[in-house]
Scaffold this motif. Structure first.
Motif, short mmCIF file in Angstrom:
data_model
loop_
_atom_site.label_atom_id
_atom_site.label_comp_id
_atom_site.label_asym_id
_atom_site.label_seq_id
_atom_site.Cartn_x
_atom_site.Cartn_y
_atom_site.Cartn_z
N ARG A 64 0.08 19.97 -11.65
CA ARG A 64 0.89 18.95 -11.28
C ARG A 64 0.97 17.75 -12.31
NH1 ARG A 64 3.79 19.00 -6.36
NH2 ARG A 64 3.70 21.19 -5.52
N GLY A 65 0.01 17.95 -13.17
CA GLY A 65 -0.46 16.58 -13.85
C GLY A 65 -0.63 15.20 -13.44
N ARG A 66 -1.80 15.47 -12.29
CA ARG A 66 -2.18 14.37 -11.47
C ARG A 66 -3.46 14.35 -11.44
NH1 ARG A 66 2.08 12.80 -7.84
NH2 ARG A 66 0.95 11.26 -7.23
N ASP A 67 -4.07 13.18 -11.14
CA ASP A 67 -5.64 12.82 -11.11
C ASP A 67 -6.19 12.98 -9.84
OD1 ASP A 67 -5.63 12.54 -13.82
OD2 ASP A 67 -4.81 10.63 -13.59
N SER A 68 -5.41 12.92 -8.69
CA SER A 68 -6.21 12.91 -7.28
C SER A 68 -5.29 13.54 -6.37
CB SER A 68 -6.76 11.61 -6.97
OG SER A 68 -5.67 10.66 -6.86
N LEU A 69 -6.19 13.89 -5.19
CA LEU A 69 -5.43 14.41 -4.04
C LEU A 69 -6.02 14.12 -2.80
CD1 LEU A 69 -3.60 16.81 -2.71
CD2 LEU A 69 -5.33 18.26 -3.03
N LEU A 70 -5.49 13.71 -1.80
CA LEU A 70 -6.12 13.02 -0.41
C LEU A 70 -5.89 14.34 0.58
CD1 LEU A 70 -6.88 10.78 1.13
CD2 LEU A 70 -4.54 10.00 1.66
N LEU A 71 -7.10 14.53 0.96
CA LEU A 71 -7.12 15.71 2.09
C LEU A 71 -7.28 15.04 3.53
CD1 LEU A 71 -9.49 18.16 0.41
CD2 LEU A 71 -6.98 18.27 0.45
N THR A 72 -6.37 15.22 4.23
CA THR A 72 -6.36 14.48 5.59
C THR A 72 -6.38 15.41 6.96
OG1 THR A 72 -3.84 14.36 5.71
CG2 THR A 72 -5.20 12.47 4.70
N GLY A 121 -7.42 15.52 18.61
CA GLY A 121 -7.41 14.29 17.82
C GLY A 121 -7.40 14.56 16.48
N ASP A 122 -6.80 13.55 15.84
CA ASP A 122 -6.88 13.69 14.23
C ASP A 122 -8.43 13.48 13.71
OD1 ASP A 122 -4.11 13.69 13.99
OD2 ASP A 122 -4.10 11.64 13.88
N PRO A 123 -8.54 14.28 12.56
CA PRO A 123 -10.04 13.99 11.80
C PRO A 123 -10.43 12.45 11.70
CG PRO A 123 -8.53 15.52 10.69
CD PRO A 123 -7.81 14.94 11.63
N VAL A 124 -11.84 12.35 12.04
CA VAL A 124 -12.39 10.98 11.50
C VAL A 124 -12.78 10.93 10.34
CG1 VAL A 124 -12.84 10.86 14.14
CG2 VAL A 124 -14.40 11.87 12.57
N ALA A 125 -12.32 11.55 9.22
CA ALA A 125 -12.60 11.48 7.84
C ALA A 125 -11.31 11.74 6.97
CB ALA A 125 -13.78 12.30 7.70
N ALA A 126 -11.27 11.29 5.83
CA ALA A 126 -10.45 11.81 4.68
C ALA A 126 -11.16 11.88 3.61
CB ALA A 126 -9.12 10.90 4.71
N VAL A 127 -10.71 12.79 2.74
CA VAL A 127 -11.45 13.10 1.61
C VAL A 127 -10.18 12.99 0.25
CG1 VAL A 127 -12.59 14.81 0.00
CG2 VAL A 127 -13.32 14.22 2.25
N LEU A 128 -10.68 12.17 -0.56
CA LEU A 128 -10.21 11.85 -1.95
C LEU A 128 -10.88 12.83 -3.14
CD1 LEU A 128 -7.66 10.21 -3.10
CD2 LEU A 128 -9.28 9.34 -4.58
N VAL A 129 -9.95 13.93 -3.48
CA VAL A 129 -10.83 14.64 -4.53
C VAL A 129 -9.93 13.94 -5.95
CG1 VAL A 129 -10.63 16.97 -5.50
CG2 VAL A 129 -10.44 16.69 -3.05
N ASP A 130 -11.05 13.50 -6.54
CA ASP A 130 -10.65 12.78 -7.77
C ASP A 130 -11.25 13.43 -9.03
OD1 ASP A 130 -11.54 10.25 -9.66
OD2 ASP A 130 -9.58 9.77 -8.33
N ARG A 131 -10.82 13.37 -10.20
CA ARG A 131 -11.19 13.74 -11.42
C ARG A 131 -12.73 13.29 -11.62
NH1 ARG A 131 -8.12 17.23 -14.00
NH2 ARG A 131 -5.91 16.87 -13.61
N GLU A 140 -1.34 16.14 1.06
CA GLU A 140 -1.33 17.51 1.33
C GLU A 140 0.26 18.23 1.26
OE1 GLU A 140 -3.91 19.13 4.20
OE2 GLU A 140 -5.24 17.32 4.30
N ALA A 141 0.88 17.45 2.00
CA ALA A 141 2.28 17.80 1.93
C ALA A 141 2.76 18.31 0.59
CB ALA A 141 3.16 16.93 2.81
N ASP A 142 2.59 17.62 -0.48
CA ASP A 142 3.03 17.90 -1.77
C ASP A 142 2.57 19.30 -2.35
OD1 ASP A 142 4.24 15.39 -1.92
OD2 ASP A 142 2.19 14.40 -2.85
N VAL A 143 1.48 19.57 -1.81
CA VAL A 143 1.04 20.86 -2.47
C VAL A 143 0.37 21.86 -1.21
CG1 VAL A 143 0.53 19.93 -4.41
CG2 VAL A 143 -1.24 19.76 -2.74
#
Length: 373
Positions: A36-44, A64-74, A130-133
């Motif tokens: 995708r030519g991008r540098d990070s992805l937010l997982l939620t 409920g929703d998760p109590v954490a989120a993860v940013l996968v960055d280069r 996430e919805a993007d990929v």
């Protein structure tokens, strides 16, 4: 007077994450970023988080929703959670090599997570979400790694065993609530979370998603359990009865197992889910259930970090791969069959197996029969 010996402390909780498996998963996500030519992805979502963290618990409420989120960055992996969760997650759920960040319990988790990545900020753009990929992430989850496969097989076997233990002690006057409460207790005692608990006795056999009631189960009952441990969800359906069953019931049980066998035959590497779905619809007709039966209930699909990932439909074009797991659940009037299976190099392996449960051989594979008490 002798002094009592203190009980040894229970082993502390540690996340099951494998350094080697996590490296593979990180590489899969970086490949998505490269494409995708991008540098990070937010997982939620719970599905993506438990997969990427390799089994960490990121929930409090099951609803409920998760109590954490993860940013996968280069530059690395960044887990952001609320301040009242950070200590526990650091002690019990945080995989090696993941940076931990906290925000106030009243803060915006996703906004905070999106802001921690240096490479995204430097590029002047936010992370992919996430919805993007969605399809790419689903493909990344398909092929289970050895550690995941071992954990899944262990959970599935334990789930099948506790079903045997509980159902073999059922009686006609046992209520549906009593039955599922016993199952729930055993699931929790196994360190798992009961996500779905269904039961219908003989008076409610027409319902395919039967939430339990205070009704006695009577002469025949179905139970369904979906249990999650270390992020992986195992699914199973079992039947019990207290007589020999009617000829019509026994015939329907045989025919629904034949439908399932046809689905298994279609579940091969390289097959597309939409084409398996077409086979499912024709299998119902082939085995005398009528062409509308597939419309009466969903048919299952790939399994793993979600109960179905995804449910199979005519629009699901994912391709089957080796070491992928599935839970198909064909059903007809007052009949259903369901197990969690994995596609291996030697064929389909049924994971939710207890050797004590009665079976019949269908197309060379042992399948669960109705337990007659």
């Amino acid at each position: 007077m002798t002094q009592a010996t203190a009980a040894p402390p229970r082993a502390a909780r540690t996340a099951p994450a494998s350094v080697e498996d996590r490296a593979v998963k990180r590489r899969r996500v970086l490949d998505i970023l490269d494409a995708r030519g991008r540098d990070s992805l937010l997982l939620t979502t719970h599905t993506a988080l438990t997969w990427y963290l390799d089994g960490s618990r990121v929930h409090i409420s099951l609803a409920g929703d998760p109590v954490a989120a993860v940013l996968v960055d280069r530059d690395g992996d960044h887990l952001v959670t609320f301040n009242n969760e950070a200590g526990r997650i650091a002690a019990e759920e945080l995989p090696a090599g993941v940076s931990l960040h906290s925000v106030p319990w009243y803060g915006n988790l996703h906004e905070a997570a999106a802001a921690v990545g240096r490479s995204a900020a430097a590029a002047g753009q936010g992370p992919l979400v996430e919805a993007d990929v969605a399809s790419e992430l689903r493909a990344a989850r398909q092929q289970l790694l050895p550690g995941e496969s071992a954990r899944y097989a262990l959970l599935s076997g334990e789930l099948a065993a506790l079903m045997t233990d509980v159902l073999s002690r059922a009686r006609p006057d046992t209520t549906e609530f009593e039955l599922v409460s016993r199952l729930a207790g055993r699931v929790v005692a196994a360190g798992a979370e009961p996500l779905v608990l269904l039961c219908n006795g003989s008076s409610r056999s027409g319902f395919r998603h039967p939430l339990a009631t205070h009704s006695p189960i009577g002469r025949r009952a179905m139970t369904v359990v979906c249990a999650r441990r270390d992020g992986l969800v195992a699914n199973i359906t079992r039947w019990v009865r207290f007589d020999a069953g009617t000829p019509q019931e026994r015939d329907a049980e045989s025919r629904i197992a034949a439908v399932e066998a046809d689905i298994f035959d279609a579940t091969v590497p390289g097959a597309r889910l939409d084409r398996i779905f077409t086979e499912i619809k024709t299998a119902y007709v082939r085995h005398g259930f009528g062409e509308d039966q597939w419309e009466q209930h969903h048919q299952g699909g790939p399994a793993g970090y979600a109960g179905r990932d995804p449910r199979v439909t005519a629009s699901a074009t994912d391709t089957v791969v080796l070491n992928q797991t599935f839970t198909w659940n064909p059903s007809g009037p007052a009949v259903k069959i369901e197990d969690t299976v994995q596609l291996t190099e030697s064929g389909l392996q049924v994971l939710t197996v207890d050797p004590r449960w009665p079976v019949s051989t269908v197309n060379g594979l042992q399948r669960p029969a109705t337990l007659q008490l």
